[in-house]
Design a protein around this motif. Structure first.
Motif, short mmCIF file in Angstrom:
data_model
loop_
_atom_site.label_atom_id
_atom_site.label_comp_id
_atom_site.label_asym_id
_atom_site.label_seq_id
_atom_site.Cartn_x
_atom_site.Cartn_y
_atom_site.Cartn_z
N LYS A 57 3.30 -11.93 19.00
CA LYS A 57 3.45 -12.96 20.02
C LYS A 57 4.89 -13.45 20.11
CE LYS A 57 -1.30 -14.71 19.80
NZ LYS A 57 -1.78 -13.56 19.03
N LYS A 58 5.28 -13.81 21.29
CA LYS A 58 6.62 -14.34 21.53
C LYS A 58 6.85 -15.59 20.70
CE LYS A 58 9.76 -15.69 25.26
NZ LYS A 58 9.90 -15.86 26.73
N GLY A 59 7.97 -15.65 19.98
CA GLY A 59 8.36 -16.83 19.24
C GLY A 59 7.78 -16.96 17.85
N GLU A 60 7.05 -15.96 17.38
CA GLU A 60 6.46 -16.07 16.03
C GLU A 60 7.28 -15.30 15.00
OE1 GLU A 60 2.58 -14.45 15.32
OE2 GLU A 60 2.99 -12.58 16.37
N ILE A 61 7.02 -15.62 13.73
CA ILE A 61 7.52 -14.81 12.62
C ILE A 61 6.36 -13.96 12.13
CG2 ILE A 61 8.51 -14.79 10.31
CD1 ILE A 61 9.83 -17.44 10.89
N PHE A 62 6.49 -12.66 12.28
CA PHE A 62 5.43 -11.71 11.95
C PHE A 62 5.92 -10.86 10.80
CE2 PHE A 62 2.67 -8.17 12.04
CZ PHE A 62 1.56 -8.45 12.82
N SER A 63 5.25 -10.93 9.67
CA SER A 63 5.66 -10.18 8.49
C SER A 63 4.82 -8.94 8.27
CB SER A 63 5.59 -11.06 7.24
OG SER A 63 6.56 -12.09 7.29
N ILE A 64 5.47 -7.89 7.81
CA ILE A 64 4.80 -6.64 7.45
C ILE A 64 5.04 -6.42 5.97
CG2 ILE A 64 4.68 -4.15 7.86
CD1 ILE A 64 5.86 -4.75 10.67
N ILE A 65 3.96 -6.40 5.19
CA ILE A 65 4.08 -6.26 3.74
C ILE A 65 3.24 -5.08 3.27
CG2 ILE A 65 4.48 -8.73 3.49
CD1 ILE A 65 1.63 -8.97 2.35
N GLY A 66 3.42 -4.73 2.00
CA GLY A 66 2.66 -3.64 1.41
C GLY A 66 3.40 -3.10 0.20
N PRO A 67 2.72 -2.35 -0.65
CA PRO A 67 3.36 -1.76 -1.83
C PRO A 67 4.48 -0.81 -1.44
CG PRO A 67 0.95 -1.59 -1.93
CD PRO A 67 1.29 -2.00 -0.55
N ASN A 68 5.31 -0.44 -2.41
CA ASN A 68 6.36 0.56 -2.15
C ASN A 68 5.74 1.84 -1.61
OD1 ASN A 68 8.44 -1.07 -3.07
ND2 ASN A 68 8.23 -0.37 -5.19
N GLY A 69 6.38 2.41 -0.59
CA GLY A 69 5.88 3.64 0.00
C GLY A 69 4.75 3.45 0.99
N ALA A 70 4.51 2.20 1.39
CA ALA A 70 3.38 1.92 2.30
C ALA A 70 3.66 2.32 3.74
CB ALA A 70 3.02 0.44 2.23
N GLY A 71 4.93 2.56 4.08
CA GLY A 71 5.28 2.95 5.45
C GLY A 71 5.94 1.85 6.27
N LYS A 72 6.34 0.77 5.61
CA LYS A 72 6.88 -0.39 6.33
C LYS A 72 8.19 -0.05 7.05
CE LYS A 72 7.11 -2.83 2.55
NZ LYS A 72 6.61 -1.79 1.59
N THR A 73 9.14 0.54 6.32
CA THR A 73 10.43 0.85 6.94
C THR A 73 10.29 1.96 7.98
OG1 THR A 73 11.69 0.12 5.01
CG2 THR A 73 12.78 1.66 6.49
N THR A 74 9.39 2.90 7.75
CA THR A 74 9.13 3.93 8.77
C THR A 74 8.62 3.29 10.06
OG1 THR A 74 8.61 5.58 7.08
CG2 THR A 74 7.82 6.02 9.31
N LEU A 75 7.76 2.29 9.93
CA LEU A 75 7.26 1.57 11.10
C LEU A 75 8.42 0.87 11.81
CD1 LEU A 75 4.95 0.56 12.88
CD2 LEU A 75 4.59 -1.29 11.23
N PHE A 76 9.29 0.21 11.05
CA PHE A 76 10.47 -0.43 11.64
C PHE A 76 11.34 0.60 12.36
CE2 PHE A 76 12.02 -4.80 10.03
CZ PHE A 76 10.81 -5.38 10.38
N ASN A 77 11.51 1.76 11.75
CA ASN A 77 12.34 2.81 12.36
C ASN A 77 11.76 3.28 13.68
OD1 ASN A 77 14.36 2.86 10.40
ND2 ASN A 77 13.32 4.40 9.16
N MET A 78 10.45 3.28 13.81
CA MET A 78 9.84 3.64 15.09
C MET A 78 9.99 2.52 16.11
SD MET A 78 6.44 5.91 14.27
CE MET A 78 5.71 4.83 13.03
N ILE A 79 9.79 1.29 15.69
CA ILE A 79 9.92 0.16 16.61
C ILE A 79 11.34 0.09 17.17
CG2 ILE A 79 9.89 -2.37 16.80
CD1 ILE A 79 7.64 -2.37 14.71
N SER A 80 12.34 0.33 16.30
CA SER A 80 13.74 0.21 16.72
C SER A 80 14.26 1.44 17.46
CB SER A 80 14.63 -0.05 15.51
OG SER A 80 14.63 1.07 14.62
N GLY A 81 13.46 2.52 17.51
CA GLY A 81 13.88 3.72 18.22
C GLY A 81 14.62 4.73 17.37
#
Length: 256
Positions: A27-51
């Protein structure tokens, strides 16, 4: 109102499912956190969102527009910028020059304008300088504008990286481990900085291992484990979710 919608996004590397069928509504204006153990895919997800990565499948929408196939600089032009887990400053450039690089995306002068150093180019450069100095003032680094970035403390470098990402006036800021490597005092400063940014209306997506930080700032939290989203909800809902407890602590650990 959803500013970012991730619909069944996946990323496979030679058959390895780094992220598998993840959907998010931010949602617009919120702080949305993505968490999970090491190797969960968090940075890969960020890399897709950012292009930086193209999804193997799935879609992503920004303000209702399909941005699935846009490259990273095109995503940034739309209004989504990011920082990285490992600080990526231009360490041999000055603090000021690092911020000016972040402002580059806003420049409208043509190559001919720059070669001729005409009034349009000079006025634009002066405006960028003033804006960069104001940004540095907002994080207490104005007096260090001409120092090399590598000479800043770790906490100052992290704030500089964030302010450089903000220079382009994004609508969504992706923060990848903003308090990594910080002591408690430095982490508290960054948390207050993030809260201040959010109060201006900026939407923030956050990857963070420090659960005290996550639970203290997040409006919503999604949890990934082995590339799959296993939970989504408020801080209290996530803290009491059995799947989350198992992912972090291992089966049977809750009652040990």
């Amino acid at each position: 109102m959803d500013i970012l919608k991730i619909d069944g996004i996946s990323k496979y590397f030679s058959g390895l499912k780094a992220v598998d069928d993840v959907s998010l509504d931010v949602k617009k204006g919120e702080i949305f956190s993505i968490i999970g153990p090491n190797g969960a895919g968090k940075t890969t997800l960020f890399n897709m969102i950012s292009g930086h990565y193209s999804p193997t499948k799935g879609k992503k929408y920004f303000e209702g527009e399909d941005i699935t196939n846009l490259r990273d600089f095109e995503v940034a032009e739309k209004g989504i910028t990011r920082t990285f887990q490992n600080i990526k400053l231009f360490s041999n450039l000055t603090v000021l020059e690092n911020v000016l690089i972040g402002l580059h995306i806003k420049l409208k002068s043509s190559m001919l304008d720059c070669i001729l150093r005409n009034n349009k180019n000079i006025a634009e450069e002066n405006a960028c300088y003033d804006e960069a100095m104001n940004l540095l003032d907002s994080i207490g680094l104005r007096q260090k504008a001409l120092e090399l970035a590598r000479n800043l403390s770790y906490g100052e470098q992290r704030r500089l990286e964030i302010i450089r990402a903000l220079a382009s006036e994004p609508k969504i800021l992706l923060l990848d481990e903003p308090t990594a490597g910080m002591n408690n005092s430095e982490a508290k400063e960054v948390v207050e900085f993030i809260k201040d940014l959010n109060r201006t209306g900026l939407t923030i997506l956050l990857i963070e291992h420090n659960m005290r930080v996550v639970m203290g700032v997040s409006d919503n939290i999604a949890v990934l484990d082995h590339g799959i989203k296993i939970a989504h909800g408020s801080a209290s809902e996530i803290q009491n979710n059995e799947l989350v407890i198992e992912a972090y602590l291992g089966r049977g650990k809750k009652n040990d």
